[in-house]
Design an enzyme around this catalytic site. Structure first.
Site, PDB file in Angstrom:
ATOM      1  N   GLY A 149       0.818  -1.207   0.000  1.00 62.04           N
ATOM      2  CA  GLY A 149       0.000   0.000   0.000  1.00 62.04           C
ATOM      3  C   GLY A 149       0.851   1.255   0.000  1.00 62.04           C
ATOM      4  O   GLY A 149       0.586   2.209  -0.747  1.00 62.04           O
ATOM      5  N   ASP A 150       1.883   1.278   0.833  1.00 61.05           N
ATOM      6  CA  ASP A 150       2.793   2.417   0.858  1.00 61.05           C
ATOM      7  C   ASP A 150       3.523   2.580  -0.464  1.00 61.05           C
ATOM      8  O   ASP A 150       3.683   3.693  -0.975  1.00 61.05           O
ATOM      9  CB  ASP A 150       3.820   2.232   1.981  1.00 61.05           C
ATOM     10  CG  ASP A 150       3.208   2.336   3.359  1.00 61.05           C
ATOM     11  OD1 ASP A 150       2.859   3.450   3.763  1.00 61.05           O
ATOM     12  OD2 ASP A 150       3.057   1.301   4.021  1.00 61.05           O
ATOM     13  N   THR A 151       3.978   1.463  -1.013  1.00 54.39           N
ATOM     14  CA  THR A 151       4.742   1.527  -2.252  1.00 54.39           C
ATOM     15  C   THR A 151       3.887   2.026  -3.407  1.00 54.39           C
ATOM     16  O   THR A 151       4.330   2.841  -4.221  1.00 54.39           O
ATOM     17  CB  THR A 151       5.332   0.144  -2.577  1.00 54.39           C
ATOM     18  OG1 THR A 151       6.138  -0.289  -1.479  1.00 54.39           O
ATOM     19  CG2 THR A 151       6.178   0.204  -3.826  1.00 54.39           C
TER      20      THR A 151
ATOM     21  N   SER B 224       3.539   5.673  -3.048  1.00 51.95           N
ATOM     22  CA  SER B 224       4.789   6.331  -3.431  1.00 51.95           C
ATOM     23  C   SER B 224       4.891   6.485  -4.939  1.00 51.95           C
ATOM     24  O   SER B 224       5.236   7.560  -5.447  1.00 51.95           O
ATOM     25  CB  SER B 224       5.985   5.533  -2.916  1.00 51.95           C
ATOM     26  OG  SER B 224       5.988   5.454  -1.521  1.00 51.95           O
TER      27      SER B 224
END
Length: 414
Positions: A179-181, A184
């Site tokens: 999810g973070d990637t 980003s």
């Protein structure tokens, strides 16, 4: 200079973003991953982190000589300026940096930057050309904006977690912070789009063009990758469910048990399916008009999976893959990181980068993606020690040694 040293690499490429000045105010994953991507392609990134502790990622997962090896990936090609953003003098330093910066990246909870006097309105008053990337759990607006949000929660809200795992069992998470990637990468796309807009809006009154704010919500980045999930619900009321290793509605594509492991087989193209059936000795299925298109195969996917599974069960993974490669059917083994590190294709593509460390050892880091023919990414310097570049950055801003010493003595600079 102190801490982790930098090491030269043969003729490092400047990169397409050489000269781009980026301030990174985020921590952990989403913001720093976006900044790292820009840094890999030549941007000058000044990472601002709290004195004493630094970015918590420095202590996440497995440590080598007291620092996470993950840190060496996430913060390569960056400089570290340790500032206590709770202090007005530190906030003033950020404002001064932002006056000359091209991009500012932050992933704090909405409202934090405004509380420090570093919100878009304040910074654009100083530098109207600034591109500001803001990554948060739920975005800068909406009823959930003030909730704390991590990638794992965004993966669930974005619809991904409901689809992972085996039917009827506890939904499992992807083994990385996907999810973070995803947020980003969406942020990087937003920055590049905003820079293009800035270039297109240059004028005598605004020689560097118009800046803007990029608002990336973690859950939206996940949701943006959910393919046909919403239109299927809208048109048919269909709620897609977990399906294990298969991909519902596309057949055949699955993981099939071999005598010594699993092979991934993707035979879902019409001509590929026919070659696959010929390969496994099922010419009857290859010639069956009911299976000539995907819709027909989906209707009989259990029978097709059983046929492939029966064929694979008596063969090793290597035997299965060799036969399918000869038949031009997409297939592969399930890699561990040990498989990745030993794979000649990874090595040939420059995806395994031995990187010298301060103690003289070499740490293998992932290579660079994407690959540009004229202006490729490069490893220009190792991840910095906490505050390694504080003095240098502050001197570049015009502060003298006495001013820097005063800030350091009061804990404002580390």
């Amino acid at each position: 200079m102190q801490g982790i040293a930098t090491f030269p690499v043969p003729v490092p490429a400047a990169g397409p973003l050489a000269g781009l000045r980026v301030i990174e105010l985020g921590q952990l994953i989403a913001g720093p991953f976006a900044a790292r991507t820009l840094a890999d392609f030549g941007a000058e990134v000044v990472k601002i982190e709290p004195p004493g502790t630094g970015d918590p990622l420095r202590q996440w997962r497995m440590l080598k000589d007291g620092t996470s090896v993950w840190w060496q990936v996430q913060s390569r090609n960056k400089r570290s300026l340790a500032l206590d953003l709770r202090e007005p003098e530190a906030q003033a330093i950020v404002r001064q940096l932002a006056t000359e910066a091209d991009v500012l990246i932050e992933n704090f909870r909405p409202g934090a930057m405004e509380g420090w006097g570093l919100g878009p309105e304040s910074l654009h008053a100083l530098n109207p050309s600034l591109v500001m990337l803001r990554i948060s759990g739920y975005g800068q607006t909406g009823p959930y904006r003030d909730r704390p949000g991590f990638g794992v929660v965004a993966e669930a809200m974005g619809g991904l977690r409901h689809l992972t795992g085996e039917p009827g069992r506890v939904p499992v998470r992807v083994g990385v912070s996907i999810g973070d990637t995803l947020a980003s990468l969406h942020g990087v796309i937003g920055v590049l789009l905003a820079l293009q807009h800035r270039h297109a809006t240059t004028s005598p009154a605004m020689p560097k063009g118009q800046g803007q704010v990029i608002d990336v919500a973690l859950y939206e980045a996940v949701f943006n990758c959910m393919e046909s999930l919403l239109p299927e619900y809208s048109a048919f009321g269909a709620v897609r469910e977990a399906a294990g290793s298969a991909l519902p509605g596309i057949a055949p594509t699955n993981a099939y048990r071999c005598s010594d492991g699993y092979a991934i087989v993707a035979g879902n193209g019409d001509s590929i399916f026919r070659r696959l059936m010929q390969c496994i000795g099922r010419a009857d299925l290859a010639a069956d008009p009911a299976l000539a298109s995907n819709a027909g195969r989906v209707a009989q996917v259990q029978m097709i999976d059983a046929a492939i599974g029966d064929w694979a069960a008596s063969r090793t993974v290597a035997e299965v893959l060799a036969a399918l490669e000869a038949a031009h059917v997409p297939a592969g083994r399930i890699y561990t990181v040990a498989d990745i590190a030993a794979d000649p294709h990874y090595a040939a593509r420059g995806m395994l980068q031995p990187t010298p460390q301060a103690d003289g050892s070499a740490l293998m880091l992932p290579g660079f993606v994407p690959k540009l023919s004229a202006t490729p990414a490069s490893h220009r310097r190792a991840a910095p020690a906490l505050g390694e570049d504080s003095d240098a950055v502050l001197r570049e801003m015009g502060l003298n040694d006495e001013q820097i010493a005063s800030l350091r003595s009061r804990g404002i600079v580390g």
